[in-house]
Design a protein around this motif. Sequence first.
Motif, short mmCIF file in Angstrom:
data_model
loop_
_atom_site.label_atom_id
_atom_site.label_comp_id
_atom_site.label_asym_id
_atom_site.label_seq_id
_atom_site.Cartn_x
_atom_site.Cartn_y
_atom_site.Cartn_z
N UNK C 33 0.94 -0.95 -0.41
CA UNK C 33 -0.21 -0.31 -0.32
C UNK C 33 0.54 1.47 -0.13
N UNK C 34 0.77 2.10 -0.61
CA UNK C 34 1.25 3.49 -1.14
C UNK C 34 0.69 4.50 -1.11
N UNK C 35 1.15 5.94 -0.90
CA UNK C 35 0.39 7.32 -1.30
C UNK C 35 -0.35 7.75 0.03
N UNK C 36 -0.55 7.35 0.97
CA UNK C 36 -2.14 7.63 1.34
C UNK C 36 -1.73 9.16 2.13
N UNK C 37 -0.24 9.10 2.08
CA UNK C 37 0.18 10.79 3.16
C UNK C 37 0.76 11.46 1.66
N UNK C 38 0.54 11.13 0.56
CA UNK C 38 0.84 11.71 -0.77
C UNK C 38 0.85 12.92 -0.82
N UNK C 39 -0.33 14.18 -0.70
CA UNK C 39 -0.39 14.61 -1.45
C UNK C 39 0.64 15.88 -1.55
N UNK C 40 1.22 15.96 -1.12
CA UNK C 40 2.12 17.28 -1.43
C UNK C 40 3.10 16.90 -2.24
N UNK C 41 3.51 15.50 -2.49
CA UNK C 41 4.44 14.73 -3.49
C UNK C 41 3.23 14.62 -4.81
N UNK C 42 2.51 14.66 -4.79
CA UNK C 42 1.41 14.40 -6.29
C UNK C 42 1.40 15.78 -6.53
N UNK C 43 0.61 16.81 -5.47
CA UNK C 43 0.70 18.35 -5.45
C UNK C 43 1.10 19.08 -4.98
N UNK C 44 2.60 19.71 -5.33
CA UNK C 44 3.32 20.40 -4.13
C UNK C 44 3.15 21.52 -4.73
N UNK C 45 2.36 21.93 -5.73
CA UNK C 45 1.78 23.53 -5.26
C UNK C 45 0.57 23.39 -6.08
N UNK C 46 -0.43 24.67 -5.51
CA UNK C 46 -1.45 23.78 -6.06
C UNK C 46 -2.06 23.64 -7.96
N UNK C 47 -2.23 22.59 -7.85
CA UNK C 47 -2.99 22.78 -9.57
C UNK C 47 -1.98 22.28 -10.41
N UNK C 48 -0.63 21.62 -9.50
CA UNK C 48 0.74 21.24 -10.30
C UNK C 48 0.84 19.84 -9.85
N UNK C 49 0.08 19.12 -11.26
CA UNK C 49 0.22 17.34 -10.48
C UNK C 49 1.47 16.95 -11.06
N UNK C 50 1.98 15.74 -10.21
CA UNK C 50 2.85 15.50 -10.79
C UNK C 50 3.23 13.64 -10.16
N UNK C 51 2.98 12.73 -10.88
CA UNK C 51 2.68 11.83 -10.58
C UNK C 51 3.89 10.93 -11.11
N UNK C 52 5.04 11.56 -11.39
CA UNK C 52 6.15 10.17 -11.51
C UNK C 52 6.32 9.69 -10.29
N UNK C 53 6.75 10.33 -9.11
CA UNK C 53 7.87 9.48 -8.32
C UNK C 53 6.63 8.08 -7.94
#
Lengths: 659, 659, 659
Positions: C33-53
């Motif tokens: 299981x991954x990512x359940x606290x990863x908001x700032x990883x996915x969206x470090x700034x508002x509207x800038x989504x980054x799923x690369x990690x």
Amino acid sequence: MYFGVDYYPEHWPEERWETDIKMMKELGINVVRIAEFGWSVIEPKEGQYNFSLYDKVIDLLHQYDIDVILGTPTATPPAWLIEKHPNILQINKQGQRNNFGGRRHYCFNNLNYQRYTHKIVTQMVEHYNDNEAVIGWQIDNEFGHEASDKCYCDDCQKEFQNWLKEKYSTLENLNQTWGTVFWSQSYNSWDQIPTPKETWTAHNPSLLLDFYRFSSDSIVDYQKMQVDIIREKVAEQWITHNLIFTGHTLNLDNLARDLDFVSFDNYPVWGGLAKPVNPETTAFNHDLMYGLKNQPFWIMEELIGAQGWDQIGYLPRPNQAKMWTYQALGHGAEAIIFFRWRACRFGTEQFCHGILDHDGKPKRKYKEIKEIKEELDLAGDDFTNSTRKAKVALYHSYDNMWAWQIQPQSSAFDYREEVEKIYRPFFNKNINVNVISQLSNLEQYEILVLPILFLVNSDWIKEIESFVTNGGKLVLTYRNGVKDENNIVTDKTLPGFFSELAGIEINEYESLQVNQQNSVVFENKEYDTRVWSDLITLTGAKSLAEYNQNFYAGTPAITENKYGQGEVYYIGCSPDDKLLSYLYERILIKTSLNAIETEKGVEIIKKTGEKNNYLIALNHNSQSYKINLSKTYKTIDGKQAKTELQLQPFDGIILKQDI
Amino acid sequence: MYFGVDYYPEHWPEERWETDIKMMKELGINVVRIAEFGWSVIEPKEGQYNFSLYDKVIDLLHQYDIDVILGTPTATPPAWLIEKHPNILQINKQGQRNNFGGRRHYCFNNLNYQRYTHKIVTQMVEHYNDNEAVIGWQIDNEFGHEASDKCYCDDCQKEFQNWLKEKYSTLENLNQTWGTVFWSQSYNSWDQIPTPKETWTAHNPSLLLDFYRFSSDSIVDYQKMQVDIIREKVAEQWITHNLIFTGHTLNLDNLARDLDFVSFDNYPVWGGLAKPVNPETTAFNHDLMYGLKNQPFWIMEELIGAQGWDQIGYLPRPNQAKMWTYQALGHGAEAIIFFRWRACRFGTEQFCHGILDHDGKPKRKYKEIKEIKEELDLAGDDFTNSTRKAKVALYHSYDNMWAWQIQPQSSAFDYREEVEKIYRPFFNKNINVNVISQLSNLEQYEILVLPILFLVNSDWIKEIESFVTNGGKLVLTYRNGVKDENNIVTDKTLPGFFSELAGIEINEYESLQVNQQNSVVFENKEYDTRVWSDLITLTGAKSLAEYNQNFYAGTPAITENKYGQGEVYYIGCSPDDKLLSYLYERILIKTSLNAIETEKGVEIIKKTGEKNNYLIALNHNSQSYKINLSKTYKTIDGKQAKTELQLQPFDGIILKQDI
Amino acid sequence: MYFGVDYYPEHWPEERWETDIKMMKELGINVVRIAEFGWSVIEPKEGQYNFSLYDKVIDLLHQYDIDVILGTPTATPPAWLIEKHPNILQINKQGQRNNFGGRRHYCFNNLNYQRYTHKIVTQMVEHYNDNEAVIGWQIDNEFGHEASDKCYCDDCQKEFQNWLKEKYSTLENLNQTWGTVFWSQSYNSWDQIPTPKETWTAHNPSLLLDFYRFSSDSIVDYQKMQVDIIREKVAEQWITHNLIFTGHTLNLDNLARDLDFVSFDNYPVWGGLAKPVNPETTAFNHDLMYGLKNQPFWIMEELIGAQGWDQIGYLPRPNQAKMWTYQALGHGAEAIIFFRWRACRFGTEQFCHGILDHDGKPKRKYKEIKEIKEELDLAGDDFTNSTRKAKVALYHSYDNMWAWQIQPQSSAFDYREEVEKIYRPFFNKNINVNVISQLSNLEQYEILVLPILFLVNSDWIKEIESFVTNGGKLVLTYRNGVKDENNIVTDKTLPGFFSELAGIEINEYESLQVNQQNSVVFENKEYDTRVWSDLITLTGAKSLAEYNQNFYAGTPAITENKYGQGEVYYIGCSPDDKLLSYLYERILIKTSLNAIETEKGVEIIKKTGEKNNYLIALNHNSQSYKINLSKTYKTIDGKQAKTELQLQPFDGIILKQDI
Ligand SMILES: [Zn+2]
Ligand SMILES: [Zn+2]
Ligand SMILES: [Zn+2]
């Protein structure tokens, strides 16, 4: 004699009312108190008054010859009022505003609330001032309860500043009196003076004491406003308030001043308590209530069932409510109203059980109330009006209590416990005590007790000295005479004010903490002491007991001094009950007073009527006892003669004797 | 030698001053500290300065040849200032603003407060910088006390963000260092970084540690501002601050840096304590004060009477203040100032008893002060200036203390208790310890102790390794080397940094809670352990003790490793005092150090002067002891020779020996 | 069978990932299981989504055939979002806003937060809905944890008023139902209704219960919003949530309704606990999870190492994690995911130890995980899919739990403890219990237990009566049937609803406090009772036990009543375990159920597969035991036959038997 119940018709369907009232009638109930939380019943929306519910109930009660006491409903400002004026809600010490949802949620100094109080009370009194069934008024409900005694809102701060202006006239005077030079707290404008909100250190103790006085005065003034409205419009109807006594910032002496008589809410057990408070606690409360106006008082709420909000506790034992009722009557109550008729099915007090439980059926408690009334009818008015004289005066002062709350000085110190410790041996010896609130007319007493009287007023000295000079026995304790009325430490060697009277000086003292103790030797036996050790230097007195531990072993702890025709006793420690008992015996032998020795928890009260002498025997314990009576008494029905008495668990028995 | 008292002339009528000063003179007092809470005396209204009160007192003192230390009064911003700038009051962790009415009620980062501080200090120093009586300055009072060490106001948040900008330069660096990726706490703007106000979970431990450092720096900077103002204008007058040490967020090493010397407020008992703290606690405090600048310090407030605000406690025993005075001098104090002259009749500190009580009469404490001064006069400057050498260094770090406060890891853990446990056996064996704040110049020591040094800095390794290689004995405890300076756990196998030196690895550990214990076997005997169990794997070390319980029974708990010429000891648990004592003996035998075994609570300090060697014998107990001296000493008056010594309860005795 | 680990790749350098995944593979791990606290990883700034990690990690996992569960990261709103919309932070009961710095810091009813939730979940699901590795979704994380279950903000107040409008339609209805006439709390506008913020008295209990229901519904609705977004876009991927059960204001029955299956986070020990909770506590939790949907559940977080934030505690013993894993599987889990892969070096959970410690080396715990997987592979799918039948149903209701939280009625009362007391004898006798959340389909059970079912709904009566009439055994306890679903006390004589079934009436009762007890006599032996005493009047039932103390000695305390073909037992007190055990034996003898008696802490679970019967033997103790098996079983590798079994400390053993 008035014998009643607190009734909440608004909690029950109208169809039930007559059933209830018939049952009351069957019990011999002749008075009910109603309406003291009924604001939203009377004024469901602002300005729309509707008395129909209470009108109907009062009519119905009147048909059954039951009188009515009306409570003004100001303890519970309704939701619409709080919505309109949310700043009616108090601010606490942490600066947080209280919230709607309980009771007593108003600031005494809020002008809006004063205005709405004026309106609702005026409406009620105009509506009921000539109602035949209504015999009197209860103002609000249990002033000071539920942390409502102190408010730290901006209005209160402003009023506190005005109160101080009134008291001190000039800032120079205030700064000088309080010693604000300490920690640079001098004020150069009245606006700077804070209420004692939470700080990371302790506030100036003189400011604190004045804030306590101001808070108490705010309540007294608020009650006075209501009293004035009612008095102006009523003829025969009297005015009372149902007091409690649990250490609030409320001077009951002042509160009582404006009332026709005081009432007391008597709950020997409440909430999650596993057992009732000590019998001497209840006895002391009653004596204190009597002392407020030196006249009989009412019990406005007498416990009958188990009580509590979120937590219930001890179930009062069979007959225990009767025993408590007789104790109240013995200590000066003249009317008894039980709380409450029936346990409410909803709301915060769901688990405050009444004469009836939620199911509304007559059960054990119902039968007990009936028996109580039947016995009291046998006893008659001569019993209710009988009196008891006291030759012992114990002075109690709210200012002093507050000063101790502000500076308890020892973690083992509990104000109430220490005062009761001094009162208890009299209770155990069944000797009447007047709890007095003024140090005047002392000539009627043989013994005057000033327990832990930290704060003294130099005006008293003449009265006290004259009491002793004329042969009185004065009992002083540790920390008497330390401070003046402004909470400033005396610059005299301790016990200051009392030094000459007591024939001692105190040049050192030690505060003992919880779990710490010392001991003293009195008449060759050792006894524990706690809380405090005054190291006494004799300057005329004789030592009765000396410490037995620490570097001050051998130093006097308790002294006796002849002064004029009298004697002064100084108890420089908090000794155990046994030692105090022996010490009191030493004092009593020099007076006209006679102890009646009984088992612990067995209380004997003697009262005098016009026709009979009365003896009330109370068993506060769950065991049985046989007691021997010094003389022959008759049972209350006059049918049997008794020279000894069998007391069942929690028994309460009234005996009589022709005069 | 300076021998003085803290004096508050503003609390007493001017007529009394000369009486007081004559009495001081009679006692041999030659210095007083004044004015440290006197802002409203000096500036009763904004901008109106009035030094007349202190001028008169200083003149009078000067007439009697008594020198003066002036406190800057900034611990107590006056009412008029708070009225004008209420946001000077701090905000606590719960977001609530502090209130006026105590002391220390200001935010160190508030610009208004800094401006007013600048003005009052400038005024004072310009007025007194050339006053002959004034020998030095105390900045403010007890920085950090009364929860004043941390503020969460908006100004502080802004300054914290600036402080972080300074430290980390970029947000990437901060995010990376703190690990803000955990729980999505990454910041993309400095403005987002919070102060650690209350949340329903725990904050990031690295943020917390930086906030603690920032808070400490705020105090250090605030002091520096005052120091700079004074230094610029004075010639001979020195600058100090009266420190306390009770776990505040204040790095005393940094605070000491800007002072000429440090002062310490020594209260072995205070406020509702039933008895004084352990003698080693006081000893450790003194050693820590000495270590701050590796030079003698002053006692600015030495307890003489019972102390407390709302609660008083233990009454210092006859002679105990003398004993504490000699302990301070033994551990490196060079001047003693007693707190306070006379108990104040008003204000929060009414029950802080001084040399005089409220009645102002000379009594037991007065006589004791006189005797102390007479003995110290006999001892003379050679004694005051005598020194003691230490071969044991114990490292103490504020960063480490804060890291433990942030994560105590066990409910049984108390930082101070654990550090003292490691210090105590040296105290019990009367071996001098330097409490050091820098891991440098270690070559002067034979033993280096790093108690619970959770947080390590990789810069130290070379210094420590070289210490051991050259024959030093290194004592490590459980949880040494777990984290780096940013509060990040090492990715090395524990004890990380120290693994090679100690010759061990720790692959499992268990935190024991209050009431939990384990035991270890050391030299065939069993001893209790608490708080923590490191399960040690030997990689070169030898096991000295093994656990005796739980699944890890038999696992090494304490180890010894030869490394270079030296030895490294690792104590993987918190053992009882006995075991530690035996372990220390094992270490001491390999050094030049000699223990002096005494009864618990009997302390022997040896010092060396120019003319004499001195032996200070202190009895912290209420029993008497006879102790044998290894050599012949003379009494301080030179009149008697002693080879054994009778110590009365709480006795303090100085003996001497020609060099 | 899914066997996995919770992994936080964002906490570790990318270079380490493949090492980690290879090690996982070596352990047999097939899901993370991954990512359940990863908001700032996915969206470090508002509207800038980054799923690369996460893309990279998922690819890598997929290469190693490891499946992925994705958590939506809404438990941790990032700093930029809180900066922009600070009113997302909840308001607590004292009116204080929560602060950024932890987790779960959002109000469920905040519209801004709902909008941002919608966006991030939509982005994630659109990105991963067709990813082959991703098998399912976890919504948020541990709803209700960390005091996040109740919010008192203005938005919540508004929504609460709307919720009440929906429920009651008219204010008359609400006022009538709640009994707001009590203390003048009647509302004449919906806007007046408060959330139950702190007051100095207790709120109306019906308002409180509705607020609890509203708070729970707020969470359920918030989850539903996320579920709906995901369901709309996914094909095969399932949806779950990782539940905890610790008395929060969250109705898990309702929460489970919208999920494909529930998951459970199983921490038998955490924080500063000195030892794990009782084995029956864990067993009950598992049974409750199973009962939520009457289907197997997942363990989403299974403890493997010592856990805690500021405080660590008990170190799980060798093999104990295996034993807990088998207990979970025995009680209905079908997949196990361990928390967590490796202890994090930074952040609040630094001391939450995983399969690996901070040093990343494979050690004891790593080997244990390997062994568990190897044994489970031997057991195979037939074991994982095996089932256990229960003939005992124990009803658990959240409404009832909250009513007790609102009014515990005794200081000795602990809801969880009292329910477990009733459950424990079944556990001790190794009898399967279904914890049911609906009182329906009762015909499948022989025994129905309704523990402390204070709050009853009249709809149930028919179902329950029919259960008993048809031969069922009904077990009732003290305080059953006191209230209706609106928290209003019944006006029937107690036990109200159950009076006729039980053949009793309760006309008095007493709440016992902490340290208080009574006793009862059952089959001539005396047993302790606590918490409560119902004084029972028999109206058809027979008394099984009578009180032995107080004035109600001799009064029935436990009764048995024949009703139809069945029996009804009423336990009017909280008896000790022994008495309950004997009482249950009396009941069991009348059923088809067989107890398996084992030593305390030794648990035997029997399950039935398609091919084999299974016996799981668990030793929760640190001692060894030998147990005799009633039949011959084979070891899980089929190699040995066993008729007795040696259980090592904390052992967990699976045996099988051909069907
Ligand atoms: Zn107010
Ligand atoms: Zn600040
Ligand atoms: Zn909210």
